[in-house]
Design a protein around this motif. Structure first.
Motif, PDB file in Angstrom:
ATOM      1  N   GLU A  65       0.373  -1.287  -0.058  1.00  0.00           N
ATOM      2  CA  GLU A  65       0.024   0.000  -0.071  1.00  0.00           C
ATOM      3  C   GLU A  65       1.005   1.551  -0.540  1.00  0.00           C
ATOM      4  OE1 GLU A  65      -3.017   0.068  -0.647  1.00  0.00           O
ATOM      5  OE2 GLU A  65      -2.748  -1.959  -0.757  1.00  0.00           O
ATOM      6  N   ARG A  66       2.311   0.988   0.895  1.00  0.00           N
ATOM      7  CA  ARG A  66       3.016   2.313   0.786  1.00  0.00           C
ATOM      8  C   ARG A  66       3.286   2.652  -0.828  1.00  0.00           C
ATOM      9  NH1 ARG A  66       6.927  -0.127   4.612  1.00  0.00           N
ATOM     10  NH2 ARG A  66       5.266  -0.512   5.758  1.00  0.00           N
ATOM     11  N   GLU A  67       3.711   4.229  -0.915  1.00  0.00           N
ATOM     12  CA  GLU A  67       4.840   4.725  -2.012  1.00  0.00           C
ATOM     13  C   GLU A  67       5.787   3.804  -2.076  1.00  0.00           C
ATOM     14  OE1 GLU A  67       3.901   6.487  -4.326  1.00  0.00           O
ATOM     15  OE2 GLU A  67       2.129   6.267  -4.496  1.00  0.00           O
ATOM     16  N   PRO A  68       6.425   2.992  -3.072  1.00  0.00           N
ATOM     17  CA  PRO A  68       7.406   2.655  -3.440  1.00  0.00           C
ATOM     18  C   PRO A  68       8.824   3.823  -3.261  1.00  0.00           C
ATOM     19  CG  PRO A  68       6.712   2.564  -5.491  1.00  0.00           C
ATOM     20  CD  PRO A  68       5.837   2.937  -4.052  1.00  0.00           C
ATOM     21  N   PHE A  69       9.146   3.376  -1.933  1.00  0.00           N
ATOM     22  CA  PHE A  69      10.206   4.496  -1.718  1.00  0.00           C
ATOM     23  C   PHE A  69      12.109   4.293  -1.830  1.00  0.00           C
ATOM     24  CE2 PHE A  69      13.023   7.171   0.829  1.00  0.00           C
ATOM     25  CZ  PHE A  69      13.412   8.386   0.230  1.00  0.00           C
ATOM     26  N   ILE A  70      12.802   3.941  -3.128  1.00  0.00           N
ATOM     27  CA  ILE A  70      14.011   4.419  -2.777  1.00  0.00           C
ATOM     28  C   ILE A  70      15.574   4.655  -2.559  1.00  0.00           C
ATOM     29  CG2 ILE A  70      15.123   2.376  -4.440  1.00  0.00           C
ATOM     30  CD1 ILE A  70      12.743   1.583  -6.074  1.00  0.00           C
ATOM     31  N   SER A  71      15.320   4.542  -1.184  1.00  0.00           N
ATOM     32  CA  SER A  71      15.996   5.257  -0.561  1.00  0.00           C
ATOM     33  C   SER A  71      18.388   5.392  -1.913  1.00  0.00           C
ATOM     34  CB  SER A  71      17.086   5.506   0.356  1.00  0.00           C
ATOM     35  OG  SER A  71      17.326   4.206   1.493  1.00  0.00           O
ATOM     36  N   LYS A  72      19.153   6.218  -0.715  1.00  0.00           N
ATOM     37  CA  LYS A  72      20.584   6.168  -1.452  1.00  0.00           C
ATOM     38  C   LYS A  72      20.466   4.690  -1.846  1.00  0.00           C
ATOM     39  CE  LYS A  72      24.612   8.269  -2.243  1.00  0.00           C
ATOM     40  NZ  LYS A  72      25.577   9.050  -1.651  1.00  0.00           N
ATOM     41  N   GLU A  73      20.584   4.457   0.211  1.00  0.00           N
ATOM     42  CA  GLU A  73      21.089   3.556   0.854  1.00  0.00           C
ATOM     43  C   GLU A  73      20.806   2.210   0.555  1.00  0.00           C
ATOM     44  OE1 GLU A  73      19.794   6.419   2.310  1.00  0.00           O
ATOM     45  OE2 GLU A  73      22.255   7.218   3.488  1.00  0.00           O
ATOM     46  N   ASP A  74      19.278   2.214   0.558  1.00  0.00           N
ATOM     47  CA  ASP A  74      18.660   1.085  -0.869  1.00  0.00           C
ATOM     48  C   ASP A  74      19.509   0.334  -1.828  1.00  0.00           C
ATOM     49  OD1 ASP A  74      16.673   0.867   1.404  1.00  0.00           O
ATOM     50  OD2 ASP A  74      15.182   1.969   0.926  1.00  0.00           O
ATOM     51  N   ILE A  75      19.829   1.831  -3.236  1.00  0.00           N
ATOM     52  CA  ILE A  75      19.775   0.784  -3.918  1.00  0.00           C
ATOM     53  C   ILE A  75      21.021   0.400  -3.606  1.00  0.00           C
ATOM     54  CG2 ILE A  75      21.222   2.067  -6.142  1.00  0.00           C
ATOM     55  CD1 ILE A  75      18.629   3.989  -5.830  1.00  0.00           C
ATOM     56  N   GLY A  76      22.313   0.865  -2.535  1.00  0.00           N
ATOM     57  CA  GLY A  76      23.799   0.463  -2.323  1.00  0.00           C
ATOM     58  C   GLY A  76      23.688  -0.417  -1.665  1.00  0.00           C
ATOM     59  N   ARG A  77      22.956  -1.143  -0.373  1.00  0.00           N
ATOM     60  CA  ARG A  77      22.400  -2.448   0.091  1.00  0.00           C
ATOM     61  C   ARG A  77      21.572  -3.309  -0.551  1.00  0.00           C
ATOM     62  NH1 ARG A  77      21.890  -5.371   4.631  1.00  0.00           N
ATOM     63  NH2 ARG A  77      20.008  -7.196   4.672  1.00  0.00           N
ATOM     64  N   ALA A  78      21.208  -2.438  -2.207  1.00  0.00           N
ATOM     65  CA  ALA A  78      21.138  -4.047  -3.046  1.00  0.00           C
ATOM     66  C   ALA A  78      21.994  -4.107  -3.815  1.00  0.00           C
ATOM     67  CB  ALA A  78      19.621  -2.683  -4.191  1.00  0.00           C
ATOM     68  N   VAL A  79      22.626  -3.217  -4.688  1.00  0.00           N
ATOM     69  CA  VAL A  79      23.940  -3.495  -5.209  1.00  0.00           C
ATOM     70  C   VAL A  79      24.803  -4.646  -4.598  1.00  0.00           C
ATOM     71  CG1 VAL A  79      26.141  -2.550  -6.442  1.00  0.00           C
ATOM     72  CG2 VAL A  79      23.195  -1.775  -6.831  1.00  0.00           C
ATOM     73  N   PHE A  80      25.153  -3.873  -2.886  1.00  0.00           N
ATOM     74  CA  PHE A  80      26.130  -4.848  -2.252  1.00  0.00           C
ATOM     75  C   PHE A  80      25.453  -6.134  -2.130  1.00  0.00           C
ATOM     76  CE2 PHE A  80      26.602  -7.231   2.090  1.00  0.00           C
ATOM     77  CZ  PHE A  80      27.901  -6.464   1.781  1.00  0.00           C
ATOM     78  N   LEU A  81      24.641  -6.766  -1.966  1.00  0.00           N
ATOM     79  CA  LEU A  81      23.904  -8.162  -2.319  1.00  0.00           C
ATOM     80  C   LEU A  81      23.163  -9.120  -3.053  1.00  0.00           C
ATOM     81  CD1 LEU A  81      20.801  -7.198   0.474  1.00  0.00           C
ATOM     82  CD2 LEU A  81      22.551  -8.763   1.508  1.00  0.00           C
ATOM     83  N   ILE A  82      22.902  -8.013  -3.902  1.00  0.00           N
ATOM     84  CA  ILE A  82      22.924  -8.831  -5.565  1.00  0.00           C
ATOM     85  C   ILE A  82      24.587  -9.373  -6.197  1.00  0.00           C
ATOM     86  CG2 ILE A  82      22.871  -8.797  -7.975  1.00  0.00           C
ATOM     87  CD1 ILE A  82      20.350  -6.704  -7.324  1.00  0.00           C
ATOM     88  N   SER A  83      25.401  -8.143  -5.799  1.00  0.00           N
ATOM     89  CA  SER A  83      26.885  -8.687  -5.558  1.00  0.00           C
ATOM     90  C   SER A  83      27.272 -10.255  -5.349  1.00  0.00           C
ATOM     91  CB  SER A  83      27.728  -7.315  -6.287  1.00  0.00           C
ATOM     92  OG  SER A  83      27.217  -6.256  -6.406  1.00  0.00           O
ATOM     93  N   LEU A  84      27.267  -9.739  -3.981  1.00  0.00           N
ATOM     94  CA  LEU A  84      28.173 -10.519  -2.802  1.00  0.00           C
ATOM     95  C   LEU A  84      26.591 -11.578  -2.866  1.00  0.00           C
ATOM     96  CD1 LEU A  84      29.537 -11.063  -0.175  1.00  0.00           C
ATOM     97  CD2 LEU A  84      27.574 -10.400   1.246  1.00  0.00           C
ATOM     98  N   GLY A  85      25.758 -12.028  -3.707  1.00  0.00           N
ATOM     99  CA  GLY A  85      25.049 -13.692  -3.587  1.00  0.00           C
ATOM    100  C   GLY A  85      25.597 -13.849  -4.986  1.00  0.00           C
TER     101      GLY A  85
END
Lengths: 499, 77
Positions: A197-217
């Motif tokens: 229900e929430r507006e999706p809000f993707i912060s700078k930290e979220d993008i950094g964490r996503a790139v980190f996790l996808i790379s690590l994975g």
């Protein structure tokens, strides 16, 4: 002619292929996900269109891996949505109970039919001494994960700690959400549904964490798990008696690193991919080999499953058998870990693996106080030495359990252990290191980073977060390129050491 | 608000000298209150207040405040 050929090729690439599921580490997924993200962001302001796109992509994602069986999670979503509604609407506790029972029967029957029918037939055949022909039953990928997701929704409504979803569309997205439908995390409806229900809000930290996790994975899954599995672990475990104890021991260490990197790598990517769509999923692993006891291991390994089992199976058995005092706990542990084993697969090896963990935890219940007294007597209570000792012992118990987990026949377990204890030949390690430096290097690096303080990962994540977007993309491209090199590498020649 | 009696029962079961138990306190925040020990705390509370909880009532507890509410409902407070 050229164009019709290309279209045909693309079509065959995109359609269902049982042997080619759309897992995150495939290039097809990365391309499709990129296209999806572009449209998803274009639709950012239009909530309904965005959710619609997410559901369509999730349906396609599942169809690609399961074909016509994508109807199974649809059926699961519809049935559980309405049972959840009825449980909440009913005032009488008895009716709530009956509906919970109905939900359990439907979900377990669905899971049981697809996953356990042949196992049960095999047991019947073994008992009766006759031959039972296995049925040709297709196992819809991820069924154990989304069935458990549906059940936590039902349980929470039954316990009156969650209001049922008002929208079948939203609930279907919860069941079908492509990042976690195949291999978890088994997210909680209570955490996931409000995010739709929430507006999706993707912060700078979220993008950094996503790139980190996808790379690590990707690194964990492709560079470490797939590579050492294919080029080393499988070969030793196929014929343990052909190798020395030192190789068997390294294969055991390699295997638990492989299974950890494979599974946690996949869920790292799932959490990262979900973050890029604006959804936060629960953590699933927390440096499990740093555990100082088996109980601690289960607080760090496949957390979404262990928390599910704790809340919806262990606690109900424990509380309803509390009159038995400590034996109530033992009963709850054995039942929980039996189910935990069975959940992982229809085979005695999985059941034995689960019961092994349940038994170890039950034994430690009885020794808790004597152990404390012994540590105090030896003056090692709360020392780093004790922690180190506990970590080493726990790690090796877990290693033995995963040796059971992997072996369909007990003979393999005894062969591996007998080679380790009776035919060790430590000097072979030097030859091993000379002939297979990459394998040894990957195992060493894998464990080295695992045992580093957790703050190291946070620091790397911070560095990635502080990068400008093009640098983040470049970083991800380099990791993908690296993974591709390992994926396309020929199977490494394996030297059979003669003695 | 956690009553002194409930606090005493919980802390004595966990061998703790003192701990600030609030309504919103959850089990993992309290040293020693793990999933295995949970049942001992429930048994001790039942024994002290001479009450019997239904499994359903215990399983839906989210925090110490919920436990206090359950105890109050059973003891008629």
């Amino acid at each position: 002619m050229f164009s019709s050929f290309s279209i045909e090729k693309i079509f065959s690439l995109l359609k269902y292929d049982q042997n080619d599921p759309l897992i995150f580490s495939t290039s097809l997924f990365l391309i499709l996900f990129f296209v999806f993200l572009v449209f998803y962001n274009l639709l950012g302001k239009n909530k309904n269109a965005r959710i619609f796109l997410l559901i369509v992509f999730s349906f396609y994602f599942y169809y690609k891996s399961a074909g016509v069986y994508f109807l199974v999670p649809i059926a699961s979503a519809v049935v559980n949505f309405y049972i959840g509604k009825w449980i909440s609407a009913n005032e009488k506790f008895l009716y709530k109970r009956l509906l919970l029972f109905l939900a359990l029967v439907v979900n377990i029957a669905l899971l049981g039919y697809f996953k356990y029918t042949n196992f049960i037939l095999q047991i019947i055949g073994d008992i009766s001494g006759g031959q039972v022909t296995p049925l040709a039953i297709f196992l819809p990928i991820g069924i154990s994960f989304y069935t458990f997701k549906a059940l936590n929704y039902i349980f929470d409504i039954y316990y009156d700690t969650l209001k049922p979803s008002a929208s079948l569309r939203d609930f279907s997205l919860y069941i079908f959400f492509f990042p976690n439908i195949l291999m978890g995390p088994i997210d909680r409806a209570a955490d996931f549904l409000p995010q739709i229900e929430r507006e999706p809000f993707i912060s700078k930290e979220d993008i950094g964490r996503a790139v980190f996790l996808i790379s690590l994975g990707l690194i964990k899954k492709v560079v470490i798990a797939d590579y050492i599995g294919l080029n080393f672990v499988d070969r030793i475990f196929d014929f343990p008696l052909r190798y020395t104890g030192v190789e068997n021991l390294l294969a055991v260490y390699g295997y638990i690193l492989q299974i950890y990197c494979d599974f946690s790598g996949y869920t790292d990517m799932a959490i990262g991919v979900a973050l890029l769509t604006g959804f936060k999923l629960m953590d699933n692993f927390n440096y499990p080999f740093k555990a100082t006891s088996i109980a601690d291991f289960w607080r760090r390994w496949h957390i979404s499953l262990s928390k599910w089992l704790l809340d919806y199976l262990f606690k109900p058995v424990q509380i309803s058998s509390r009159g038995l005092k400590i034996f109530g706990n033992v009963l709850a542990l054995v039942v929980t870990f039996f189910v935990c084993g069975l959940w992982h697969g229809a085979g005695w090896n999985f059941i034995l693996w689960g019961v092994f963990h349940g038994t170890l935890m039950s034994i430690s219940l009885f020794f808790k106080k004597p152990k404390e007294r012994l540590y105090k007597f030896l003056k090692i209570h709360d020392t780093k030495f004790l922690k180190f000792l506990q970590t080493v012992i726990t790690f090796h118990l877990v290693a033995v359990s995963f040796l059971i987990f992997r072996s369909h026949e007990m003979q393999n377990v005894t062969d591996t252990l007998s080679q380790i204890f009776n035919f060790f030949h430590a000097e072979v390690f030097v030859q091993f290191a000379e002939k297979l430096p990459l394998i040894l290097g990957l195992i060493t690096v894998g464990y080295f980073f695992h045992f580093m303080p957790a703050s190291l990962g946070q620091r790397i994540q911070k560095i990635i977060t502080s990068m400008p977007l093009p640098a983040k993309v470049l970083f991800l491209v380099i990791v993908i390129w690296l993974a591709a090199q390992f994926k396309s590498a020929d199977i490494q020649p394996f030297i059979y050491f003669q003695f | 608000m956690i009553s002194p009696e409930l606090k005493k029962v919980i802390l004595s079961e966990l061998d703790l000298d003192d701990f600030d138990l609030q309504d919103t306190t959850i089990a993992p925040e309290v040293p020693g209150w793990d999933s295995l020990n949970h049942v001992n705390i429930i048994l001790a509370v039942e024994k002290f207040f001479n009450v019997k909880f239904k499994s359903y009532e215990v399983l839906r507890l989210k925090n110490v405040g919920d436990l206090q509410t359950l105890v109050n409902s059973k003891t008629g407070k």
